[in-house]
Design a protein around this motif. Structure first.
Motif, mmCIF file in Angstrom:
data_model
loop_
_atom_site.group_PDB
_atom_site.id
_atom_site.type_symbol
_atom_site.label_atom_id
_atom_site.label_comp_id
_atom_site.label_asym_id
_atom_site.label_seq_id
_atom_site.Cartn_x
_atom_site.Cartn_y
_atom_site.Cartn_z
ATOM 1 N N PHE A 25 8.316 -5.424 9.236
ATOM 2 C CA PHE A 25 9.314 -5.460 8.187
ATOM 3 C C PHE A 25 9.772 -6.989 7.713
ATOM 4 O O PHE A 25 10.673 -7.295 7.615
ATOM 5 C CB PHE A 25 10.482 -4.606 8.576
ATOM 6 N N LEU A 26 8.786 -7.844 7.713
ATOM 7 C CA LEU A 26 8.761 -9.158 7.355
ATOM 8 C C LEU A 26 8.131 -9.360 5.802
ATOM 9 O O LEU A 26 7.264 -8.591 5.554
ATOM 10 C CB LEU A 26 7.858 -10.149 8.290
ATOM 11 N N GLY A 27 8.702 -10.169 5.200
ATOM 12 C CA GLY A 27 8.381 -10.242 3.723
ATOM 13 C C GLY A 27 8.840 -9.216 2.704
ATOM 14 O O GLY A 27 7.993 -8.801 1.874
ATOM 15 N N ILE A 28 9.799 -8.646 3.287
ATOM 16 C CA ILE A 28 10.269 -7.576 2.292
ATOM 17 C C ILE A 28 10.525 -7.937 0.857
ATOM 18 O O ILE A 28 10.311 -7.224 -0.103
ATOM 19 C CB ILE A 28 11.407 -6.721 2.982
ATOM 20 N N CYS A 29 11.156 -9.288 0.656
ATOM 21 C CA CYS A 29 11.406 -9.568 -0.626
ATOM 22 C C CYS A 29 10.307 -9.489 -1.580
ATOM 23 O O CYS A 29 10.848 -8.917 -2.764
ATOM 24 C CB CYS A 29 12.035 -11.028 -0.526
ATOM 25 N N PRO A 30 9.382 -10.228 -1.484
ATOM 26 C CA PRO A 30 8.313 -9.927 -2.483
ATOM 27 C C PRO A 30 7.580 -8.571 -2.476
ATOM 28 O O PRO A 30 7.247 -8.164 -3.552
ATOM 29 C CB PRO A 30 7.013 -11.069 -2.103
ATOM 30 N N PHE A 31 7.687 -7.915 -1.537
ATOM 31 C CA PHE A 31 7.180 -6.605 -1.371
ATOM 32 C C PHE A 31 7.966 -5.797 -2.354
ATOM 33 O O PHE A 31 7.590 -4.955 -2.910
ATOM 34 C CB PHE A 31 7.497 -5.935 0.064
ATOM 35 N N LEU A 32 9.218 -5.825 -2.477
ATOM 36 C CA LEU A 32 10.192 -5.176 -3.408
ATOM 37 C C LEU A 32 10.213 -5.667 -4.980
ATOM 38 O O LEU A 32 10.386 -5.083 -5.561
ATOM 39 C CB LEU A 32 11.424 -4.916 -2.867
ATOM 40 N N GLY A 33 9.869 -7.136 -4.815
ATOM 41 C CA GLY A 33 10.274 -7.864 -5.927
ATOM 42 C C GLY A 33 9.019 -7.873 -7.035
ATOM 43 O O GLY A 33 9.174 -8.171 -8.095
ATOM 44 N N VAL A 34 7.858 -8.066 -6.365
ATOM 45 C CA VAL A 34 6.786 -8.153 -7.056
ATOM 46 C C VAL A 34 5.555 -7.045 -7.147
ATOM 47 O O VAL A 34 4.610 -7.153 -7.741
ATOM 48 C CB VAL A 34 5.943 -9.439 -6.568
ATOM 49 N N SER A 35 6.085 -5.972 -6.514
ATOM 50 C CA SER A 35 5.093 -5.012 -6.499
ATOM 51 C C SER A 35 5.425 -3.751 -7.630
ATOM 52 O O SER A 35 4.620 -2.642 -7.696
ATOM 53 C CB SER A 35 5.424 -4.058 -5.333
ATOM 54 N N LYS A 36 5.900 -4.271 -8.793
ATOM 55 C CA LYS A 36 6.111 -3.307 -9.930
ATOM 56 C C LYS A 36 4.945 -3.238 -10.734
ATOM 57 O O LYS A 36 4.653 -2.143 -11.365
ATOM 58 C CB LYS A 36 7.374 -3.826 -10.790
ATOM 59 N N LYS A 37 4.095 -4.280 -10.556
ATOM 60 C CA LYS A 37 2.876 -4.266 -11.566
ATOM 61 C C LYS A 37 1.628 -4.627 -10.596
ATOM 62 O O LYS A 37 1.867 -5.615 -9.639
ATOM 63 C CB LYS A 37 2.952 -5.147 -12.660
ATOM 64 N N LEU A 38 0.458 -3.816 -10.546
ATOM 65 C CA LEU A 38 -0.574 -4.344 -9.715
ATOM 66 C C LEU A 38 -1.108 -5.346 -9.777
ATOM 67 O O LEU A 38 -1.550 -6.146 -8.837
ATOM 68 C CB LEU A 38 -1.693 -3.302 -10.248
ATOM 69 N N GLY A 161 0.782 0.618 -6.791
ATOM 70 C CA GLY A 161 0.125 1.892 -7.236
ATOM 71 C C GLY A 161 1.260 3.023 -6.921
ATOM 72 O O GLY A 161 1.542 4.081 -8.202
ATOM 73 N N VAL A 162 2.027 3.524 -6.013
ATOM 74 C CA VAL A 162 2.942 4.228 -5.885
ATOM 75 C C VAL A 162 4.162 4.092 -6.941
ATOM 76 O O VAL A 162 4.623 4.824 -7.363
ATOM 77 C CB VAL A 162 3.751 3.852 -4.494
ATOM 78 N N ARG A 163 4.650 2.718 -6.976
ATOM 79 C CA ARG A 163 5.767 2.297 -8.129
ATOM 80 C C ARG A 163 5.395 2.729 -9.523
ATOM 81 O O ARG A 163 6.267 3.294 -10.149
ATOM 82 C CB ARG A 163 6.186 0.991 -7.774
ATOM 83 N N GLU A 164 4.152 2.357 -9.964
ATOM 84 C CA GLU A 164 3.705 2.703 -11.163
ATOM 85 C C GLU A 164 3.628 4.164 -11.456
ATOM 86 O O GLU A 164 3.781 4.799 -12.545
ATOM 87 C CB GLU A 164 2.264 2.173 -11.183
ATOM 88 N N ARG A 165 3.364 5.127 -10.445
ATOM 89 C CA ARG A 165 3.311 6.730 -10.570
ATOM 90 C C ARG A 165 4.704 6.990 -10.468
ATOM 91 O O ARG A 165 5.041 8.080 -11.144
ATOM 92 C CB ARG A 165 2.788 6.962 -9.403
ATOM 93 N N LEU A 166 5.691 6.308 -9.943
ATOM 94 C CA LEU A 166 7.020 6.676 -9.876
ATOM 95 C C LEU A 166 7.795 6.295 -11.400
ATOM 96 O O LEU A 166 8.546 7.144 -11.759
ATOM 97 C CB LEU A 166 7.897 5.867 -8.958
#
Length: 203
Positions: A25-38, A161-166
């Motif tokens: 659970f390190l690096g959560i900031c970019p994980f949530l912030g930059v994962s909207k687009k592949l 990919g999950v967020r694009e499906r959501l």
């Protein structure tokens, strides 16, 4: 053969069972912030991977051959952060010059690699592994750093990919936005627990 098997085990463990995002659970900031687009998730992950590998390649010898012999181990954190900051600056200049679209897409998250705890965690936790296992040397540290970067990439791409499906799903109003994102992230993290036995067999 045993050396290659050990390196493969370190590489797979860094990707699957010791994934810095989904397990530590390190690096959560970019994980949530930059994962909207592949495309932005992939670009960010590649940048983080490059910084992880180069930072480990630089910090390992500095710690072992400069800080430790001179009794300056207590400066480990600040020295490592300075090295990572310099590497990120070089990466930012390179992307701005040669890949402007990616540079603009990453925005504020690119300079935030400097304070990304996953990058700092990679450089510091390999030293703990080396202290616990004398056979864990410089090559193993580099393989671990590269595997950690690939693990970061896998987590980011999967979650993108999950967020694009959501976006196409009929999510209840009270779950839209951050709540459904966190639920999806937790499910992806739980899915990675199944790789434990596979990697343990190689170590």
């Amino acid at each position: 053969m045993d050396v290659l098997k050990g390196l493969l085990g370190i590489f797979l463990a860094a990707i699957l069972t010791e994934n810095y995002i989904l397990n530590k659970f390190l690096g959560i900031c970019p994980f949530l912030g930059v994962s909207k687009k592949l495309n932005t998730a992939t670009g960010m992950s590649l940048a983080v991977t490059v910084v992880m590998v180069i930072a480990t390649a630089v910090t390992w010898p500095i710690f072992n051959y400069i800080l430790v012999p001179n009794g300056l181990e207590y400066l480990e954190t600040i020295v490592f952060i300075l090295i990572i900051a310099a590497l990120v600056q070089l990466l930012e200049i390179t992307l701005r010059k040669y890949m402007p679209p990616l540079y603009n897409a990453l925005g504020i998250y690119l300079p935030l690699i400097t304070t990304n705890c996953a990058v700092l965690g990679v450089t510091m936790l390999v030293l703990d592994k080396a202290a616990a296992d004398p056979s864990f040397g410089y090559l193993q540290a580099l393989v671990n750093a590269f595997g950690s970067g690939v693990g970061f990439l896998v987590a980011m791409v999967l979650f993108a990919g999950v967020r694009e499906r959501l976006e196409l799903c009929d999510v209840p109003k009270f779950m839209k936005g951050l709540p459904i994102t966190l639920v999806a992230a937790s499910l992806v993290a739980v899915a990675f627990l199944g790789f434990g036995g596979l990697v343990d067999g190689l170590l």
